[in-house]
Design a protein around this motif. Structure first.
Motif, PDB file in Angstrom:
ATOM      1  N   SER A 143      49.913  16.464-106.298  1.00  0.00           N
ATOM      2  CA  SER A 143      50.244  16.190-107.698  1.00  0.00           C
ATOM      3  C   SER A 143      50.536  14.702-107.855  1.00  0.00           C
ATOM      4  O   SER A 143      51.519  14.192-107.328  1.00  0.00           O
ATOM      5  CB  SER A 143      51.474  17.028-108.096  1.00  0.00           C
ATOM      6  OG  SER A 143      51.860  16.790-109.421  1.00  0.00           O
ATOM      7  N   MET A 144      49.660  13.999-108.586  1.00  0.00           N
ATOM      8  CA  MET A 144      49.800  12.547-108.738  1.00  0.00           C
ATOM      9  C   MET A 144      49.973  12.173-110.204  1.00  0.00           C
ATOM     10  O   MET A 144      49.313  12.743-111.079  1.00  0.00           O
ATOM     11  CB  MET A 144      48.582  11.831-108.160  1.00  0.00           C
ATOM     12  CG  MET A 144      48.383  12.042-106.666  1.00  0.00           C
ATOM     13  SD  MET A 144      47.023  11.044-105.995  1.00  0.00           S
ATOM     14  CE  MET A 144      45.599  11.801-106.795  1.00  0.00           C
ATOM     15  N   ALA A 145      50.855  11.211-110.459  1.00  0.00           N
ATOM     16  CA  ALA A 145      51.095  10.752-111.828  1.00  0.00           C
ATOM     17  C   ALA A 145      51.454   9.273-111.805  1.00  0.00           C
ATOM     18  O   ALA A 145      52.149   8.806-110.900  1.00  0.00           O
ATOM     19  CB  ALA A 145      52.236  11.552-112.460  1.00  0.00           C
ATOM     20  N   ARG A 146      50.977   8.549-112.809  1.00  0.00           N
ATOM     21  CA  ARG A 146      51.351   7.144-112.925  1.00  0.00           C
ATOM     22  C   ARG A 146      51.319   6.728-114.393  1.00  0.00           C
ATOM     23  O   ARG A 146      50.593   7.318-115.206  1.00  0.00           O
ATOM     24  CB  ARG A 146      50.426   6.251-112.110  1.00  0.00           C
ATOM     25  CG  ARG A 146      48.990   6.210-112.611  1.00  0.00           C
ATOM     26  CD  ARG A 146      48.112   5.367-111.702  1.00  0.00           C
ATOM     27  NE  ARG A 146      46.702   5.462-112.087  1.00  0.00           N
ATOM     28  CZ  ARG A 146      45.687   5.193-111.274  1.00  0.00           C
ATOM     29  NH1 ARG A 146      45.927   4.823-110.028  1.00  0.00           N
ATOM     30  NH2 ARG A 146      44.438   5.300-111.696  1.00  0.00           N
ATOM     31  N   GLN A 147      52.102   5.723-114.711  1.00  0.00           N
ATOM     32  CA  GLN A 147      52.086   5.072-116.019  1.00  0.00           C
ATOM     33  C   GLN A 147      51.980   3.569-115.746  1.00  0.00           C
ATOM     34  O   GLN A 147      52.993   2.877-115.620  1.00  0.00           O
ATOM     35  CB  GLN A 147      53.344   5.407-116.821  1.00  0.00           C
ATOM     36  CG  GLN A 147      53.426   6.849-117.278  1.00  0.00           C
ATOM     37  CD  GLN A 147      54.681   7.140-118.069  1.00  0.00           C
ATOM     38  OE1 GLN A 147      55.613   6.345-118.107  1.00  0.00           O
ATOM     39  NE2 GLN A 147      54.723   8.303-118.714  1.00  0.00           N
ATOM     40  N   GLN A 148      50.775   3.092-115.631  1.00  0.00           N
ATOM     41  CA  GLN A 148      50.522   1.694-115.274  1.00  0.00           C
ATOM     42  C   GLN A 148      49.367   1.163-116.118  1.00  0.00           C
ATOM     43  O   GLN A 148      48.281   1.763-116.138  1.00  0.00           O
ATOM     44  CB  GLN A 148      50.195   1.560-113.783  1.00  0.00           C
ATOM     45  CG  GLN A 148      51.339   1.979-112.863  1.00  0.00           C
ATOM     46  CD  GLN A 148      50.933   1.993-111.397  1.00  0.00           C
ATOM     47  OE1 GLN A 148      49.779   2.201-111.057  1.00  0.00           O
ATOM     48  NE2 GLN A 148      51.897   1.771-110.515  1.00  0.00           N
ATOM     49  N   GLU A 149      49.610   0.045-116.793  1.00  0.00           N
ATOM     50  CA  GLU A 149      48.575  -0.567-117.620  1.00  0.00           C
ATOM     51  C   GLU A 149      47.374  -0.992-116.768  1.00  0.00           C
ATOM     52  O   GLU A 149      47.524  -1.434-115.621  1.00  0.00           O
ATOM     53  CB  GLU A 149      49.133  -1.792-118.347  1.00  0.00           C
ATOM     54  CG  GLU A 149      50.148  -1.470-119.421  1.00  0.00           C
ATOM     55  CD  GLU A 149      49.519  -0.881-120.668  1.00  0.00           C
ATOM     56  OE1 GLU A 149      48.276  -0.737-120.714  1.00  0.00           O
ATOM     57  OE2 GLU A 149      50.268  -0.552-121.602  1.00  0.00           O
ATOM     58  N   GLY A 150      46.167  -0.848-117.326  1.00  0.00           N
ATOM     59  CA  GLY A 150      44.962  -1.298-116.649  1.00  0.00           C
ATOM     60  C   GLY A 150      44.426  -0.368-115.593  1.00  0.00           C
ATOM     61  O   GLY A 150      43.487  -0.721-114.872  1.00  0.00           O
ATOM     62  N   THR A 151      45.005   0.827-115.477  1.00  0.00           N
ATOM     63  CA  THR A 151      44.545   1.785-114.468  1.00  0.00           C
ATOM     64  C   THR A 151      43.682   2.863-115.130  1.00  0.00           C
ATOM     65  O   THR A 151      43.697   3.029-116.348  1.00  0.00           O
ATOM     66  CB  THR A 151      45.730   2.445-113.751  1.00  0.00           C
ATOM     67  OG1 THR A 151      46.534   3.154-114.717  1.00  0.00           O
ATOM     68  CG2 THR A 151      46.598   1.399-113.063  1.00  0.00           C
ATOM     69  N   THR A 152      42.948   3.591-114.324  1.00  0.00           N
ATOM     70  CA  THR A 152      42.116   4.666-114.841  1.00  0.00           C
ATOM     71  C   THR A 152      42.986   5.754-115.459  1.00  0.00           C
ATOM     72  O   THR A 152      43.936   6.228-114.836  1.00  0.00           O
ATOM     73  CB  THR A 152      41.269   5.287-113.714  1.00  0.00           C
ATOM     74  OG1 THR A 152      40.408   4.284-113.174  1.00  0.00           O
ATOM     75  CG2 THR A 152      40.431   6.443-114.231  1.00  0.00           C
TER      76      THR A 152
END
Length: 222
Positions: free
Chosen positions: A91-100
């Motif tokens: 289970s992967m999650a991210r909140q990062q500008e410029g990412t897919t």
């Protein structure tokens, strides 16, 4: 996904009010984004497996959102959930500008692969299938089902499911914050308490410290 909004703090407001106006960046208000947002994807996997995780191993941290206006939460998580029957979910999650940007679940089974994404569902393998109907707004549909249940006299009570999926997300967060594997029961019994004091008021309050795996968590004052 990318980043989200933030409200610049103002000196005329108390620390507590400034934190509330930026609630998503403070664990005591949002649970971190794994609980506030990614819990919905975890909930889908729980539904597919018809079970709750029995163990979690996780990593996470802050790489992109490192400045004070983003509070103390992480900007990425990766959790290896173990389910009964030796089944696993990454289970992967991210909140990062410029990412897919991608929100989906991919389920691997003995007969093929199922892919679920907003407005799309398909199965590849022995019994190939693809959803051909009209994609409906899930937020609207939840209200349609809720009102229909009231009118029919058949109450909907998803409180237990909501609570247990939330615990699964908290389990992943604790595993990432502490850097330690933990079981479902250990998550239930874990002493980590990120709630503010009972006498919380619109006064000064230090920002909670950023969790560092391998170190005992510290609490903010006030």
């Amino acid at each position: 996904m990318g980043g989200l909004w933030s409200v610049p703090p103002q000196e005329s407001r108390s620390d507590v009010e400034n934190q509330i106006r930026n609630w998503l960046y403070h664990t005591w208000l949002s649970g971190d984004h794994i609980v506030e947002q990614h819990v919905h994807n975890i909930d889908v996997v729980n539904w597919v497996f018809d079970a709750w995780p029995v163990r979690a191993c996780a990593v996470g941290g802050r790489q992109a959102r490192t400045t004070p206006e983003f509070g103390h939460i992480y900007d990425h998580f990766a959790v290896d959930f173990e389910y009964p029957g030796e089944r696993f979910a990454l289970s992967m999650a991210r909140q990062q500008e410029g990412t897919t940007g991608r929100v989906e679940e991919i389920i691997h089974g003995p007969d093929g692969v199922i892919r679920l994404a907003p407005g799309m569902a398909e199965a590849r393998g022995r019994r190939a299938w693809r959803f051909q109907g009209e994609a409906r707004n899930p937020y609207l549909e939840s209200w349609v089902d809720f009102i229909a249940a009231i009118r029919s006299g058949s109450p909907m009570n998803e409180g237990e499911t909501v609570a247990l999926s939330t615990l699964a997300a908290i389990m992943g967060r604790i595993a990432a914050y502490t850097g330690r594997d933990l079981s479902w029961q250990e998550a239930l019994d874990h002493p980590l308490d990120l709630r503010p004091p009972e006498d919380l008021a619109f006064t000064a309050r230090e920002q909670d410290p950023i969790a560092v795996p391998g170190r005992p968590p510290r609490r903010a004052k006030g």
